[in-house]
Design a protein around this motif. Sequence first.
Motif, PDB file in Angstrom:
ATOM      1  N   ARG A 148       0.823  -1.202   0.000  1.00  0.00           N
ATOM      2  CA  ARG A 148       0.000   0.000   0.000  1.00  0.00           C
ATOM      3  C   ARG A 148       0.859   1.255   0.000  1.00  0.00           C
ATOM      4  NH1 ARG A 148      -3.480  -1.289   5.204  1.00  0.00           N
ATOM      5  NH2 ARG A 148      -1.344  -1.833   5.820  1.00  0.00           N
ATOM      6  N   ARG A 149       2.145   1.089   0.277  1.00  0.00           N
ATOM      7  CA  ARG A 149       3.071   2.222   0.251  1.00  0.00           C
ATOM      8  C   ARG A 149       3.485   2.506  -1.191  1.00  0.00           C
ATOM      9  NH1 ARG A 149       7.676   0.564   2.665  1.00  0.00           N
ATOM     10  NH2 ARG A 149       8.434   2.673   3.021  1.00  0.00           N
ATOM     11  N   GLU A 165      -3.332   9.438  -7.359  1.00  0.00           N
ATOM     12  CA  GLU A 165      -2.282  10.096  -6.581  1.00  0.00           C
ATOM     13  C   GLU A 165      -1.098  10.465  -7.467  1.00  0.00           C
ATOM     14  OE1 GLU A 165      -3.086   8.012  -2.215  1.00  0.00           O
ATOM     15  OE2 GLU A 165      -1.729   7.069  -3.665  1.00  0.00           O
ATOM     16  N   ARG A 172      -1.087  10.376   3.259  1.00  0.00           N
ATOM     17  CA  ARG A 172      -0.330   9.438   2.425  1.00  0.00           C
ATOM     18  C   ARG A 172       0.839  10.143   1.737  1.00  0.00           C
ATOM     19  NH1 ARG A 172      -1.465   4.645   0.670  1.00  0.00           N
ATOM     20  NH2 ARG A 172      -1.058   5.146  -1.526  1.00  0.00           N
ATOM     21  N   LYS A 209       3.627  10.649   4.222  1.00  0.00           N
ATOM     22  CA  LYS A 209       4.363   9.414   4.504  1.00  0.00           C
ATOM     23  C   LYS A 209       5.183   8.941   3.313  1.00  0.00           C
ATOM     24  CE  LYS A 209       0.824   7.768   7.774  1.00  0.00           C
ATOM     25  NZ  LYS A 209      -0.217   6.742   8.014  1.00  0.00           N
ATOM     26  N   TRP A 241       8.433   4.449  -2.153  1.00  0.00           N
ATOM     27  CA  TRP A 241       7.101   4.425  -2.744  1.00  0.00           C
ATOM     28  C   TRP A 241       7.199   4.406  -4.269  1.00  0.00           C
ATOM     29  CZ3 TRP A 241       2.065   6.413  -0.502  1.00  0.00           C
ATOM     30  CH2 TRP A 241       1.997   6.180   0.873  1.00  0.00           C
TER      31      TRP A 241
END
Length: 715
Positions: free
Chosen positions: A471-472, A478, A649, A652, A657
């Motif tokens: 999920r990272r 996005e 998000r 982070k 990523w």
Amino acid sequence: MSLNLVDRAEPMFPSPAPKRRGRPPGATAQVVRDPRSLGVHHFAFVRASLYGVDLREAFMRYLAWSETTTDLRYIQNRRDALLKNIIEAGRHLDATLAIDAKITHLLDLLRSDAPGPSAVKLPTLQEWVESEGMDPDAWSEAELIAEYKAAFGLDNADAIDAAVGFKDPVAERVRALNHLATLLAVTPAARDRLESWFARSTAKCLRNVGVLTLGDLVNFINLYGYRWHARVAGFGVQRASQVVAWLRMQYEHLNLLISDSVNEPKSRRTLRQQITAGKPLGPEALGRLSLLTSIPESGLSQFGQGTRVQFGLQQMQSSDQLAGNSGAFRSHMANTLGADNDLQAVNAWLGRYQEKPATQRSYRKEVERFMLWCAQELKKPLSSVTAPDCQRYRAFLQAVPASWMQSMPVARTDVLWRAFRRQPSAASQKQALVILQTLFGGLLDAGYLVANPMRSLMKSFDLPPSRMDIRRSFTEAEWAHVLQCLDQVGVGPERLRLKCILELLVTSGIRLDELAKARYGQLRQESLPDLPQTWVLTVTGKRNKTREVPLNPDVVHLLALHAGEFLQEDKNCTDADSLPLIRTLHPSVPQWGRALEEVNGVPAGAVVASATSNTLGTALSAAGIYAVLKRFFAQAAKTARDSGLDPDRFMKASTHWMRHTFVRQALVDGVPIEVVSELAGHASIDTTSIYSTQELARKIKAVQGMRRRVLVQER
């Protein structure tokens, strides 16, 4: 064949940004709460003015730390306003007091600025005798005193009582002020909320970082040290210095000490301490030095000289109980490590990983934690640890006490240093125990130990397996927001370099360290049948595994534009293949060090801040690339909510990523999983399969297609 540097674009250097006019942020911000909140420093300032102390001097002593100007007109108005506030607060208090406790007369004293009746100044006995023309030899001393008293009525009781009215008005007003201070002045306490003492704007800025009370504020300042205010949005140097000054003034009330680390950067303080350490040592210091020199240096070098870890291990070595010379599971035979105690054995074992610095660093961290825990909690050496002890350490990792943790990174020489930054996750706990299992296995194989207490623990290991959090990574929406934010960055070298980093990471899947080490000599053009010419980058990743990564032509063009910024600098380069792909745009950040020679009046040997390199176009380090992306993602987070996205998000998000995003996008676009695995440099195709969502999608569709069977709902 290397990338053609001749056809690079001309250098583009934007003109310097205009200097912002006006005072720096925080210079004019109100720090202290509304002056009607009367503190002891307010009464001290008014008291000094009543005594006749120069107003500016009194202001600088008691109030300048919280004000924005030292103009004398402002100081006079400030003094009058404070006196008015004191009288007003006293009037409200007086209305609530009993008849016999009224303070009206004290308020009247403070209200009036008119001087009181002057006291009669009597001449001395000698002056009176001379003024009267009396012959001292014709009178006895007792007779002269009697005549003197009679002349001024000093032998009259009524006159003496009347003289009581001739009091010093200044002393009377100060007495009134002191009494009001005991009733009105509020002293701060550590549990007080910030709103009680600081202006609303100041308290709001601090609340945004979780600081609610004065005690929280002192702990926050001590935690982050010299640049603590940089972590508080809206705080400047001026406001921060005022806050620290006020807290230090209130030490006797708060009983909370502001650390000296706030006064200067840690790097400068460390260097100054090292220089100071070169001075002659006293007897006590010499005693400690003799203890250090009695321990073999090789036994501590692996753990860093001068660190708290070294100090703890030094104590272990100096103790027969903790050194491990006679540990319960020590072999009585010679060992292949050539070790006589536990620390020597551990250092010899760590030496096997000299060629793998990242692995060695990770192993050393876990081993030093375990050894310090053995000494502090078990009071025994590593070579005496039993299987139940290992169970205890496992329980310790599952709930590490707060006394073992320090959330901020601090130097290992700092008194705030702790072995843990946060509570280890389940995966981190498992990794720690696996490393210790490897350590004990290595010491057993080397003949240093006769048993491995971790073996029974690992057989019953039930922690969850390590698994990457896919999920990272960025979703399509996005990533579109990331590109939109990139377009809003001003045109110039910074934007070009940022675009190179983003595009290269998301289209190739290379790791951060691999990008920082990438050089033009690792680029070549490949011409294969039925395929256009393609640029290929050769990188060396984990386990020294080399792989070849094809690059998108647009990315290669961006790299050429980025390199074009340094045409002048590169003319003197004799080896173009050694030039880095991602480069610095500015001189290095000044670092504290000792001046090698006298410059601009600064003597040689003085502690100064200077750039380690003024050369542009050197390789941007992995930490530098990471910082560039983190700053950009933080900016993207500010507008994420406007696009219907989660700002957290983006806060982070990191360089890794980008790698996760590459793998997921490649699988979604239909790239075979084995090809994606090779491009990403995964050790196994099983790792790549974690990113595949096809199986999960099939399960979701199956469940959604099931006929729902429910009870008839009641009407």
